[in-house]
Enzyme design. Structure first.
Site, short mmCIF file in Angstrom:
data_model
loop_
_atom_site.label_atom_id
_atom_site.label_comp_id
_atom_site.label_asym_id
_atom_site.label_seq_id
_atom_site.Cartn_x
_atom_site.Cartn_y
_atom_site.Cartn_z
N LYS A 25 0.85 -1.39 -0.08
CA LYS A 25 -0.04 -0.23 0.16
C LYS A 25 0.74 1.27 -0.07
O LYS A 25 0.59 2.15 -0.75
CB LYS A 25 -0.74 0.10 1.23
CG LYS A 25 -1.43 1.33 1.39
CD LYS A 25 -2.30 1.28 2.73
CE LYS A 25 -1.67 1.60 3.88
NZ LYS A 25 -1.22 2.87 4.55
N ASN A 26 1.86 1.36 0.94
CA ASN A 26 2.68 2.44 1.14
C ASN A 26 3.66 2.92 -0.04
O ASN A 26 4.45 3.71 -0.10
CB ASN A 26 3.39 2.40 2.52
CG ASN A 26 2.42 2.46 3.67
OD1 ASN A 26 1.23 2.91 3.25
ND2 ASN A 26 2.55 2.24 4.65
N CYS A 119 -4.63 12.28 12.36
CA CYS A 119 -5.38 11.03 12.21
C CYS A 119 -5.31 10.73 13.70
O CYS A 119 -4.81 11.44 14.54
CB CYS A 119 -5.02 10.10 11.04
SG CYS A 119 -3.37 9.56 11.72
N ARG A 124 0.44 14.12 12.31
CA ARG A 124 0.91 14.00 10.91
C ARG A 124 1.34 15.21 10.02
O ARG A 124 0.63 15.73 9.17
CB ARG A 124 -0.27 13.10 10.24
CG ARG A 124 -0.52 12.09 10.95
CD ARG A 124 0.22 11.00 11.04
NE ARG A 124 0.80 10.33 9.90
CZ ARG A 124 0.28 9.09 9.21
NH1 ARG A 124 -0.98 8.65 9.48
NH2 ARG A 124 0.92 8.65 8.27
N ILE A 126 3.37 18.16 7.93
CA ILE A 126 4.06 18.20 6.59
C ILE A 126 5.16 19.37 6.67
O ILE A 126 5.50 19.62 5.57
CB ILE A 126 2.84 18.35 5.63
CG1 ILE A 126 2.20 19.78 5.56
CG2 ILE A 126 2.07 17.08 5.66
CD1 ILE A 126 1.54 20.01 4.36
N ASP A 127 5.46 19.72 7.70
CA ASP A 127 6.59 20.97 7.85
C ASP A 127 7.80 20.48 7.01
O ASP A 127 8.45 21.29 6.32
CB ASP A 127 6.96 21.35 9.30
CG ASP A 127 7.22 20.15 10.20
OD1 ASP A 127 8.12 20.35 10.78
OD2 ASP A 127 6.60 19.28 10.15
N ASP A 310 4.48 0.32 11.92
CA ASP A 310 3.42 -0.47 11.46
C ASP A 310 3.23 -1.99 12.08
O ASP A 310 2.12 -2.75 11.54
CB ASP A 310 3.16 -0.18 9.86
CG ASP A 310 3.10 1.05 9.49
OD1 ASP A 310 3.34 1.36 8.37
OD2 ASP A 310 3.01 1.84 10.28
N VAL A 332 8.16 6.74 16.76
CA VAL A 332 7.90 7.43 15.55
C VAL A 332 6.46 8.25 15.65
O VAL A 332 6.45 9.63 14.99
CB VAL A 332 7.71 6.43 14.52
CG1 VAL A 332 7.32 6.94 12.85
CG2 VAL A 332 8.84 5.37 14.32
N ARG A 402 -8.62 0.01 4.43
CA ARG A 402 -7.98 0.78 3.83
C ARG A 402 -6.61 0.17 3.30
O ARG A 402 -5.89 0.66 2.30
CB ARG A 402 -7.62 1.92 4.79
CG ARG A 402 -8.66 2.81 5.06
CD ARG A 402 -8.52 3.92 5.89
NE ARG A 402 -7.33 4.57 5.10
CZ ARG A 402 -6.94 5.85 5.77
NH1 ARG A 402 -7.32 6.44 6.60
NH2 ARG A 402 -5.95 6.43 5.04
C1 EPZ Z 1 4.62 6.64 6.12
O1 EPZ Z 1 3.60 7.75 6.62
C2 EPZ Z 1 3.38 5.40 6.05
N1 EPZ Z 1 2.20 5.73 5.50
C3 EPZ Z 1 2.91 5.22 7.45
O2 EPZ Z 1 1.94 4.15 7.62
C4 EPZ Z 1 4.17 4.64 8.20
O3 EPZ Z 1 3.82 4.44 9.56
C5 EPZ Z 1 5.20 6.16 8.28
O4 EPZ Z 1 5.48 6.22 6.75
C6 EPZ Z 1 6.58 5.56 8.93
O5 EPZ Z 1 7.01 4.51 8.28
C7 EPZ Z 1 2.23 5.96 4.00
O6 EPZ Z 1 3.38 5.57 3.52
C8 EPZ Z 1 0.83 6.17 3.30
P1 EPZ Z 1 6.56 9.69 8.25
P2 EPZ Z 1 4.31 9.33 6.61
O7 EPZ Z 1 6.47 11.10 7.37
O8 EPZ Z 1 4.98 9.52 5.32
C9 EPZ Z 1 6.49 13.13 11.84
C10 EPZ Z 1 0.39 2.68 7.68
O9 EPZ Z 1 -0.09 2.01 8.86
N2 EPZ Z 1 6.65 14.16 10.51
O10 EPZ Z 1 7.82 9.22 8.14
O11 EPZ Z 1 3.02 10.24 7.25
C11 EPZ Z 1 5.21 12.37 11.61
O12 EPZ Z 1 4.27 13.17 12.24
C12 EPZ Z 1 0.90 3.97 7.81
O13 EPZ Z 1 0.32 2.19 6.60
C13 EPZ Z 1 6.80 15.65 11.17
O14 EPZ Z 1 6.71 15.82 12.09
O15 EPZ Z 1 5.31 8.92 7.85
C14 EPZ Z 1 5.26 11.38 12.40
O16 EPZ Z 1 5.28 11.27 13.87
C15 EPZ Z 1 0.73 4.62 9.38
N3 EPZ Z 1 6.89 16.29 9.87
C16 EPZ Z 1 6.89 10.84 11.95
O17 EPZ Z 1 7.40 12.09 11.47
C17 EPZ Z 1 6.77 16.12 8.79
O18 EPZ Z 1 6.86 16.98 7.59
C18 EPZ Z 1 6.87 9.97 10.87
O19 EPZ Z 1 6.43 10.27 9.67
C19 EPZ Z 1 6.55 14.77 8.32
C20 EPZ Z 1 6.44 13.97 9.44
#
Ligand code: EPZ
Length: 422
Positions: A25-26, A119, A124, A126-127, A310, A332, A402
Protein backbone atom coordinates in the site's frame (compact mmCIF):
# COMPACT_ATOMS: atom_id res chain seq x y z
CA UNK A 1 -19.12 -2.24 2.51
CA UNK A 2 -21.57 -0.80 5.06
CA UNK A 3 -20.46 1.31 7.99
CA UNK A 4 -22.12 -1.24 10.29
CA UNK A 5 -20.13 -4.19 8.92
CA UNK A 6 -18.06 -6.02 11.53
CA UNK A 7 -15.66 -8.96 11.57
CA UNK A 8 -16.71 -11.90 13.76
CA UNK A 9 -13.99 -14.39 14.65
CA UNK A 10 -14.04 -17.56 16.77
CA UNK A 11 -11.09 -18.03 19.14
CA UNK A 12 -8.85 -20.91 20.23
CA UNK A 13 -7.80 -21.44 16.65
CA UNK A 14 -4.56 -22.15 14.79
CA UNK A 15 -3.43 -20.44 11.58
CA UNK A 16 -1.40 -22.56 9.19
CA UNK A 17 -0.77 -22.67 5.47
CA UNK A 18 0.42 -20.26 2.81
CA UNK A 19 -0.87 -16.85 1.73
CA UNK A 20 0.37 -14.51 -1.00
CA UNK A 21 0.71 -10.90 0.13
CA UNK A 22 -0.57 -8.06 -2.02
CA UNK A 23 1.47 -5.18 -3.38
CA UNK A 24 2.63 -2.63 -0.81
CA UNK A 25 0.00 0.00 0.00
CA UNK A 26 2.70 2.46 1.09
CA UNK A 27 4.47 2.10 -2.23
CA UNK A 28 1.55 1.85 -4.69
CA UNK A 29 -0.01 5.10 -3.43
CA UNK A 30 3.17 7.01 -4.32
CA UNK A 31 3.76 5.17 -7.59
CA UNK A 32 0.30 6.34 -8.69
CA UNK A 33 1.27 9.93 -7.81
CA UNK A 34 4.59 9.53 -9.64
CA UNK A 35 2.75 8.55 -12.83
CA UNK A 36 2.02 12.29 -13.21
CA UNK A 37 5.64 12.66 -14.33
CA UNK A 38 5.21 10.11 -17.13
CA UNK A 39 2.80 12.42 -19.04
CA UNK A 40 1.18 9.41 -20.70
CA UNK A 41 -0.17 5.92 -19.89
CA UNK A 42 1.92 4.16 -17.23
CA UNK A 43 1.07 0.60 -16.19
CA UNK A 44 1.38 -0.55 -12.58
CA UNK A 45 1.20 -4.23 -11.62
CA UNK A 46 0.63 -5.85 -8.21
CA UNK A 47 -1.50 -2.89 -7.06
CA UNK A 48 -3.50 -3.94 -3.96
CA UNK A 49 -7.32 -3.86 -4.10
CA UNK A 50 -7.83 -1.61 -1.07
CA UNK A 51 -9.85 1.52 -0.42
CA UNK A 52 -6.85 3.86 -0.10
CA UNK A 53 -5.91 3.00 -3.70
CA UNK A 54 -9.47 3.86 -4.80
CA UNK A 55 -9.12 7.29 -3.17
CA UNK A 56 -5.72 7.93 -4.77
CA UNK A 57 -7.22 6.94 -8.14
CA UNK A 58 -9.97 9.51 -7.54
CA UNK A 59 -7.31 12.12 -6.78
CA UNK A 60 -5.61 11.44 -10.12
CA UNK A 61 -8.97 11.50 -11.95
CA UNK A 62 -9.77 14.79 -10.26
CA UNK A 63 -6.57 16.18 -11.78
CA UNK A 64 -7.69 15.04 -15.23
CA UNK A 65 -5.96 11.66 -15.51
CA UNK A 66 -7.76 8.49 -16.57
CA UNK A 67 -7.37 5.40 -14.39
CA UNK A 68 -8.32 1.91 -15.52
CA UNK A 69 -8.10 -1.16 -13.32
CA UNK A 70 -7.96 -4.78 -14.38
CA UNK A 71 -7.51 -6.82 -11.22
CA UNK A 72 -4.13 -5.93 -9.73
CA UNK A 73 -3.02 -4.03 -12.83
CA UNK A 74 -3.71 -0.32 -13.18
CA UNK A 75 -3.18 1.89 -16.23
CA UNK A 76 -2.93 5.60 -15.40
CA UNK A 77 -2.91 8.01 -18.35
CA UNK A 78 -1.77 11.46 -17.23
CA UNK A 79 -1.35 12.97 -20.70
CA UNK A 80 -4.49 15.10 -20.29
CA UNK A 81 -3.88 16.25 -16.72
CA UNK A 82 -4.88 19.91 -16.60
CA UNK A 83 -5.86 20.64 -13.00
CA UNK A 84 -3.28 21.20 -10.29
CA UNK A 85 -5.79 21.16 -7.44
CA UNK A 86 -6.51 18.33 -5.00
CA UNK A 87 -9.78 18.95 -3.18
CA UNK A 88 -10.38 18.74 0.56
CA UNK A 89 -12.96 15.99 0.30
CA UNK A 90 -10.32 13.62 -1.10
CA UNK A 91 -7.36 14.73 1.01
CA UNK A 92 -9.51 14.47 4.16
CA UNK A 93 -10.28 10.84 3.23
CA UNK A 94 -6.63 9.96 2.84
CA UNK A 95 -3.77 12.22 3.90
CA UNK A 96 -1.32 10.36 1.63
CA UNK A 97 -2.89 12.42 -1.20
CA UNK A 98 -0.23 14.97 -0.22
CA UNK A 99 2.11 12.76 -2.29
CA UNK A 100 0.88 14.49 -5.46
CA UNK A 101 2.52 17.73 -4.29
CA UNK A 102 6.02 16.80 -5.44
CA UNK A 103 5.07 15.50 -8.90
CA UNK A 104 2.67 18.43 -9.54
CA UNK A 105 5.37 21.03 -8.88
CA UNK A 106 7.84 18.95 -10.92
CA UNK A 107 5.49 18.87 -13.90
CA UNK A 108 3.58 22.16 -13.71
CA UNK A 109 5.62 24.29 -11.34
CA UNK A 110 2.53 24.77 -9.22
CA UNK A 111 -0.03 22.95 -7.08
CA UNK A 112 -3.00 23.64 -4.85
CA UNK A 113 -3.47 20.86 -2.30
CA UNK A 114 -5.83 20.80 0.66
CA UNK A 115 -3.85 20.68 3.89
CA UNK A 116 -4.03 17.12 5.26
CA UNK A 117 -5.39 16.82 8.78
CA UNK A 118 -4.03 14.60 11.49
CA UNK A 119 -5.38 11.19 12.27
CA UNK A 120 -5.85 8.89 15.26
CA UNK A 121 -2.14 8.13 15.58
CA UNK A 122 -0.80 11.65 15.45
CA UNK A 123 -0.71 15.19 14.09
CA UNK A 124 0.95 13.97 10.89
CA UNK A 125 2.55 17.37 10.17
CA UNK A 126 4.08 18.18 6.78
CA UNK A 127 6.60 20.85 7.83
CA UNK A 128 9.53 18.74 6.60
CA UNK A 129 7.88 18.31 3.21
CA UNK A 130 7.61 22.10 2.91
CA UNK A 131 11.15 22.87 4.11
CA UNK A 132 12.59 20.37 1.66
CA UNK A 133 10.53 21.64 -1.28
CA UNK A 134 11.35 25.27 -0.42
CA UNK A 135 15.05 24.36 -0.67
CA UNK A 136 14.30 23.24 -4.25
CA UNK A 137 12.71 26.60 -5.12
CA UNK A 138 9.06 26.09 -4.21
CA UNK A 139 7.25 29.00 -2.53
CA UNK A 140 4.14 28.32 -0.44
CA UNK A 141 1.15 30.34 0.65
CA UNK A 142 -1.85 29.05 2.58
CA UNK A 143 -5.43 30.18 2.17
CA UNK A 144 -8.67 28.65 3.45
CA UNK A 145 -6.97 25.40 4.39
CA UNK A 146 -5.27 25.01 1.03
CA UNK A 147 -1.56 24.96 0.36
CA UNK A 148 -0.60 26.91 -2.77
CA UNK A 149 2.77 25.96 -4.25
CA UNK A 150 4.52 27.81 -7.04
CA UNK A 151 8.02 28.04 -8.40
CA UNK A 152 8.61 31.62 -9.59
CA UNK A 153 12.18 30.81 -10.65
CA UNK A 154 11.65 27.15 -11.48
CA UNK A 155 12.92 24.16 -9.51
CA UNK A 156 16.67 24.01 -8.88
CA UNK A 157 18.88 21.30 -7.38
CA UNK A 158 19.79 21.74 -3.73
CA UNK A 159 21.25 20.02 -0.67
CA UNK A 160 18.17 19.03 1.35
CA UNK A 161 18.67 17.78 4.90
CA UNK A 162 15.62 16.28 6.61
CA UNK A 163 15.58 16.74 10.38
CA UNK A 164 13.85 13.36 10.62
CA UNK A 165 13.92 10.58 7.96
CA UNK A 166 10.28 11.23 7.06
CA UNK A 167 8.95 8.79 4.45
CA UNK A 168 6.51 11.28 2.93
CA UNK A 169 8.93 14.20 2.96
CA UNK A 170 11.62 12.07 1.29
CA UNK A 171 9.14 11.02 -1.42
CA UNK A 172 7.85 14.51 -2.16
CA UNK A 173 11.37 15.97 -2.33
CA UNK A 174 12.52 13.05 -4.47
CA UNK A 175 9.70 13.47 -7.02
CA UNK A 176 10.18 17.25 -7.20
CA UNK A 177 13.96 16.91 -7.61
CA UNK A 178 13.59 14.71 -10.71
CA UNK A 179 13.01 17.74 -12.98
CA UNK A 180 14.90 20.36 -10.93
CA UNK A 181 17.76 22.10 -12.78
CA UNK A 182 20.97 20.61 -11.39
CA UNK A 183 21.74 17.99 -8.78
CA UNK A 184 19.89 17.42 -5.53
CA UNK A 185 21.24 15.59 -2.50
CA UNK A 186 18.69 14.50 0.10
CA UNK A 187 20.43 13.81 3.41
CA UNK A 188 18.88 11.90 6.30
CA UNK A 189 16.49 10.44 3.74
CA UNK A 190 14.06 7.68 4.72
CA UNK A 191 15.43 4.22 3.85
CA UNK A 192 12.16 2.24 3.63
CA UNK A 193 11.94 -0.35 0.79
CA UNK A 194 9.02 1.64 -0.62
CA UNK A 195 11.42 4.56 -1.26
CA UNK A 196 13.59 2.23 -3.35
CA UNK A 197 10.50 1.07 -5.25
CA UNK A 198 9.58 4.69 -6.04
CA UNK A 199 13.13 5.52 -7.14
CA UNK A 200 13.12 2.50 -9.45
CA UNK A 201 9.92 3.68 -11.09
CA UNK A 202 11.22 7.26 -11.46
CA UNK A 203 14.37 5.89 -13.14
CA UNK A 204 12.21 3.71 -15.41
CA UNK A 205 10.48 6.94 -16.52
CA UNK A 206 13.83 8.54 -17.36
CA UNK A 207 14.76 10.01 -14.00
CA UNK A 208 18.29 9.83 -12.63
CA UNK A 209 18.07 8.81 -8.96
CA UNK A 210 20.82 7.02 -7.05
CA UNK A 211 21.33 6.00 -3.43
CA UNK A 212 17.69 5.20 -2.65
CA UNK A 213 17.56 2.88 0.36
CA UNK A 214 20.47 4.69 1.96
CA UNK A 215 20.20 7.92 3.95
CA UNK A 216 21.77 9.95 1.13
CA UNK A 217 19.83 10.09 -2.14
CA UNK A 218 21.30 11.89 -5.18
CA UNK A 219 19.03 13.14 -7.99
CA UNK A 220 20.38 14.53 -11.25
CA UNK A 221 17.60 16.72 -12.67
CA UNK A 222 16.38 15.96 -16.20
CA UNK A 223 14.13 17.99 -18.53
CA UNK A 224 10.43 17.24 -18.01
CA UNK A 225 10.01 16.40 -21.70
CA UNK A 226 12.61 13.64 -21.38
CA UNK A 227 10.39 11.75 -18.93
CA UNK A 228 8.07 9.10 -20.31
CA UNK A 229 5.48 6.57 -19.08
CA UNK A 230 6.68 3.19 -17.85
CA UNK A 231 5.52 -0.25 -16.69
CA UNK A 232 6.33 -1.13 -13.10
CA UNK A 233 5.51 -3.84 -10.56
CA UNK A 234 4.86 -2.82 -6.95
CA UNK A 235 6.95 -4.59 -4.30
CA UNK A 236 5.20 -6.89 -1.84
CA UNK A 237 3.66 -5.41 1.30
CA UNK A 238 6.10 -6.05 4.16
CA UNK A 239 3.61 -4.93 6.81
CA UNK A 240 0.90 -7.26 5.55
CA UNK A 241 3.52 -10.04 5.47
CA UNK A 242 4.62 -9.24 9.03
CA UNK A 243 1.01 -9.25 10.18
CA UNK A 244 0.43 -12.80 8.93
CA UNK A 245 3.76 -13.99 10.32
CA UNK A 246 2.61 -12.74 13.73
CA UNK A 247 -0.49 -14.90 13.19
CA UNK A 248 1.83 -17.89 12.82
CA UNK A 249 3.80 -16.88 15.92
CA UNK A 250 0.62 -16.41 17.96
CA UNK A 251 -1.04 -19.72 17.10
CA UNK A 252 2.00 -21.89 16.38
CA UNK A 253 1.56 -21.95 12.60
CA UNK A 254 3.37 -22.73 10.40
CA UNK A 255 2.31 -19.73 8.32
CA UNK A 256 4.09 -18.97 5.06
CA UNK A 257 3.83 -15.60 3.31
CA UNK A 258 4.77 -15.53 -0.37
CA UNK A 259 5.53 -12.58 -2.68
CA UNK A 260 7.76 -10.74 -0.22
CA UNK A 261 11.50 -10.02 -0.12
CA UNK A 262 12.61 -11.27 3.34
CA UNK A 263 15.29 -8.56 3.51
CA UNK A 264 12.44 -6.05 4.08
CA UNK A 265 11.65 -7.68 7.45
CA UNK A 266 15.04 -8.29 9.06
CA UNK A 267 14.15 -6.58 12.33
CA UNK A 268 10.74 -8.22 12.66
CA UNK A 269 12.25 -11.64 11.90
CA UNK A 270 14.94 -11.03 14.51
CA UNK A 271 12.26 -10.21 17.09
CA UNK A 272 10.14 -13.25 16.17
CA UNK A 273 13.18 -15.47 16.74
CA UNK A 274 13.98 -13.69 20.01
CA UNK A 275 10.42 -14.49 21.15
CA UNK A 276 10.92 -18.21 20.51
CA UNK A 277 9.69 -18.61 16.94
CA UNK A 278 11.28 -20.60 14.16
CA UNK A 279 11.55 -18.40 11.04
CA UNK A 280 12.79 -19.66 7.69
CA UNK A 281 13.04 -17.63 4.49
CA UNK A 282 13.68 -18.08 0.77
CA UNK A 283 13.92 -15.73 -2.19
CA UNK A 284 10.31 -14.53 -2.02
CA UNK A 285 8.80 -16.25 1.01
CA UNK A 286 9.02 -16.42 4.82
CA UNK A 287 7.65 -19.12 7.15
CA UNK A 288 6.99 -18.62 10.88
CA UNK A 289 6.12 -21.34 13.40
CA UNK A 290 6.42 -21.81 17.16
CA UNK A 291 6.44 -24.90 19.35
CA UNK A 292 7.75 -23.40 22.59
CA UNK A 293 6.38 -20.72 24.98
CA UNK A 294 6.48 -17.12 23.75
CA UNK A 295 9.38 -15.22 25.30
CA UNK A 296 9.12 -11.52 26.24
CA UNK A 297 11.18 -8.95 24.36
CA UNK A 298 11.67 -5.17 24.21
CA UNK A 299 10.70 -3.27 21.08
CA UNK A 300 11.73 0.23 19.95
CA UNK A 301 9.94 1.46 16.83
CA UNK A 302 12.28 3.43 14.56
CA UNK A 303 12.64 4.48 10.92
CA UNK A 304 13.76 1.64 8.63
CA UNK A 305 15.84 -0.48 9.08
CA UNK A 306 14.70 -0.11 12.70
CA UNK A 307 11.61 -1.92 13.96
CA UNK A 308 8.59 -0.77 11.89
CA UNK A 309 5.97 1.26 13.74
CA UNK A 310 3.36 -0.37 11.49
CA UNK A 311 4.04 -3.72 13.21
CA UNK A 312 3.97 -2.29 16.74
CA UNK A 313 0.38 -3.26 17.55
CA UNK A 314 0.82 -6.78 16.17
CA UNK A 315 3.93 -7.34 18.32
CA UNK A 316 2.31 -5.79 21.37
CA UNK A 317 -0.31 -8.53 21.00
CA UNK A 318 2.44 -11.15 20.89
CA UNK A 319 4.07 -9.64 23.99
CA UNK A 320 0.73 -9.68 25.84
CA UNK A 321 0.81 -13.50 25.74
CA UNK A 322 4.55 -13.94 26.41
CA UNK A 323 5.91 -15.61 29.57
CA UNK A 324 7.24 -12.46 31.19
CA UNK A 325 7.29 -8.68 30.84
CA UNK A 326 8.09 -6.70 27.68
CA UNK A 327 8.63 -2.98 27.04
CA UNK A 328 7.27 -1.53 23.81
CA UNK A 329 8.46 1.99 22.96
CA UNK A 330 6.81 3.97 20.15
CA UNK A 331 9.32 6.52 18.83
CA UNK A 332 7.72 7.42 15.49
CA UNK A 333 4.14 8.54 16.24
CA UNK A 334 2.94 10.43 19.27
CA UNK A 335 -0.30 8.55 19.83
CA UNK A 336 -0.07 4.98 18.64
CA UNK A 337 -1.00 3.08 21.81
CA UNK A 338 -4.80 3.21 21.51
CA UNK A 339 -4.68 -0.44 20.50
CA UNK A 340 -3.45 -1.24 24.03
CA UNK A 341 -6.70 -0.07 25.63
CA UNK A 342 -8.73 -2.29 23.28
CA UNK A 343 -6.45 -5.25 23.96
CA UNK A 344 -6.76 -4.62 27.71
CA UNK A 345 -10.50 -5.15 27.31
CA UNK A 346 -9.66 -8.66 26.14
CA UNK A 347 -7.60 -9.25 29.30
CA UNK A 348 -4.13 -7.96 28.38
CA UNK A 349 -2.10 -6.34 31.17
CA UNK A 350 -0.52 -3.18 29.71
CA UNK A 351 0.65 -0.04 31.51
CA UNK A 352 1.30 3.05 29.40
CA UNK A 353 3.85 5.65 30.53
CA UNK A 354 4.36 8.39 27.90
CA UNK A 355 5.68 6.56 24.82
CA UNK A 356 6.47 3.36 26.69
CA UNK A 357 4.08 0.44 27.16
CA UNK A 358 4.92 -2.11 29.86
CA UNK A 359 3.33 -5.39 28.78
CA UNK A 360 2.99 -8.11 31.42
CA UNK A 361 2.25 -11.44 29.77
CA UNK A 362 -1.05 -13.16 30.63
CA UNK A 363 -2.09 -16.76 30.03
CA UNK A 364 -4.97 -16.02 27.71
CA UNK A 365 -7.26 -13.36 26.26
CA UNK A 366 -11.07 -13.34 26.24
CA UNK A 367 -13.12 -12.56 23.15
CA UNK A 368 -15.40 -9.50 23.26
CA UNK A 369 -16.52 -6.49 21.20
CA UNK A 370 -13.55 -4.31 20.19
CA UNK A 371 -13.06 -1.36 17.86
CA UNK A 372 -10.29 -0.59 15.34
CA UNK A 373 -8.57 2.76 15.82
CA UNK A 374 -6.20 2.52 12.85
CA UNK A 375 -5.63 -0.12 10.21
CA UNK A 376 -2.75 -1.87 11.98
CA UNK A 377 -4.56 -1.94 15.34
CA UNK A 378 -7.62 -3.34 13.57
CA UNK A 379 -5.60 -6.10 11.92
CA UNK A 380 -4.04 -6.96 15.29
CA UNK A 381 -7.43 -7.09 17.03
CA UNK A 382 -8.60 -9.69 14.52
CA UNK A 383 -5.48 -11.76 15.26
CA UNK A 384 -6.22 -11.37 18.99
CA UNK A 385 -9.69 -12.76 18.36
CA UNK A 386 -8.20 -15.84 16.67
CA UNK A 387 -6.30 -16.81 19.86
CA UNK A 388 -8.76 -15.49 22.47
CA UNK A 389 -11.31 -17.55 24.41
CA UNK A 390 -14.71 -17.36 22.67
CA UNK A 391 -16.01 -14.95 20.04
CA UNK A 392 -14.58 -11.52 19.16
CA UNK A 393 -16.49 -8.89 17.15
CA UNK A 394 -14.24 -6.24 15.60
CA UNK A 395 -15.99 -2.95 14.78
CA UNK A 396 -14.90 0.01 12.65
CA UNK A 397 -13.36 -2.32 10.10
CA UNK A 398 -13.23 0.34 7.39
CA UNK A 399 -9.76 1.05 8.77
CA UNK A 400 -8.70 -2.50 7.92
CA UNK A 401 -10.10 -2.27 4.40
CA UNK A 402 -7.93 0.80 3.80
CA UNK A 403 -4.75 -1.27 3.87
CA UNK A 404 -5.45 -5.01 3.79
CA UNK A 405 -6.79 -6.66 0.64
CA UNK A 406 -9.28 -9.44 1.51
CA UNK A 407 -7.93 -9.79 5.06
CA UNK A 408 -10.83 -12.05 6.09
CA UNK A 409 -10.44 -14.23 2.98
CA UNK A 410 -6.72 -14.70 3.55
CA UNK A 411 -7.20 -15.56 7.25
CA UNK A 412 -9.97 -17.99 6.28
CA UNK A 413 -7.50 -19.61 3.87
CA UNK A 414 -5.12 -20.06 6.81
CA UNK A 415 -7.82 -21.80 8.84
CA UNK A 416 -9.45 -18.98 10.80
CA UNK A 417 -13.15 -19.30 11.70
CA UNK A 418 -13.99 -15.77 10.56
CA UNK A 419 -16.58 -13.80 8.63
CA UNK A 420 -17.74 -10.31 7.80
CA UNK A 421 -21.21 -9.62 9.14
CA UNK A 422 -23.47 -6.66 8.44
C1 EPZ B 1 4.32 6.64 6.10
O1 EPZ B 1 3.64 7.72 6.71
C2 EPZ B 1 3.33 5.49 6.06
N1 EPZ B 1 2.15 5.87 5.29
C3 EPZ B 1 2.90 5.11 7.48
O2 EPZ B 1 2.08 3.96 7.37
C4 EPZ B 1 4.16 4.73 8.26
O3 EPZ B 1 3.78 4.44 9.60
C5 EPZ B 1 5.14 5.90 8.24
O4 EPZ B 1 5.46 6.24 6.88
C6 EPZ B 1 6.44 5.57 8.96
O5 EPZ B 1 7.01 4.43 8.39
C7 EPZ B 1 2.23 5.89 3.93
O6 EPZ B 1 3.27 5.65 3.34
C8 EPZ B 1 0.97 6.25 3.21
P1 EPZ B 1 6.61 9.98 8.18
P2 EPZ B 1 4.31 9.21 6.68
O7 EPZ B 1 6.58 11.20 7.34
O8 EPZ B 1 5.02 9.42 5.40
C9 EPZ B 1 6.42 13.22 11.68
C10 EPZ B 1 0.23 2.60 7.77
O9 EPZ B 1 -0.22 2.05 8.78
N2 EPZ B 1 6.54 14.20 10.60
O10 EPZ B 1 7.82 9.10 8.13
O11 EPZ B 1 3.26 10.18 7.08
C11 EPZ B 1 5.09 12.48 11.63
O12 EPZ B 1 4.08 13.21 12.29
C12 EPZ B 1 0.72 4.03 7.82
O13 EPZ B 1 0.32 2.04 6.64
C13 EPZ B 1 6.65 15.55 10.92
O14 EPZ B 1 6.63 15.93 12.08
O15 EPZ B 1 5.36 9.05 7.88
C14 EPZ B 1 5.40 11.17 12.32
O16 EPZ B 1 5.32 11.38 13.72
C15 EPZ B 1 0.57 4.65 9.21
N3 EPZ B 1 6.76 16.46 9.91
C16 EPZ B 1 6.86 10.91 11.92
O17 EPZ B 1 7.39 12.18 11.49
C17 EPZ B 1 6.77 16.07 8.59
O18 EPZ B 1 6.87 16.94 7.70
C18 EPZ B 1 7.01 9.92 10.78
O19 EPZ B 1 6.28 10.42 9.70
C19 EPZ B 1 6.66 14.70 8.28
C20 EPZ B 1 6.55 13.77 9.30
Amino acid sequence: MSEKEIIVVEGNNVLSGEVRVSGAKNSALKLIAASLLGQGASTLHNVPLISDIVVMSEVLECLGATVERDGHTMVIDTAQVTSRETPYELVSKMRASISVLGPLVARFGQARVAMPGGCQIGARKIDMHLVGLEALGVEFTVDHGYLNAHTPNGLHGADVTLEFPSVGATENCLMAAVTAHGTTCIENAAREPEIVDLANMLNAMGGKVSGAGSSIIQVEGVPLESLHPCEHTTVGDRIEAGTFLVGGALTGGPVTVRGIDPSYLHMAIMKLRAMGCCVEAGEDWITCSRNQPLQPTDIQTLPHPGFPTDLQAQFMLLCSLAHGTSMVTENVFENRFMFASELARMGADITIEDHHALVRGVNDLQGTDVSSTDLRAGAALVLAGIVAEGETRVHNIKHIDRGYEDYVGKLDLLGADIERVT
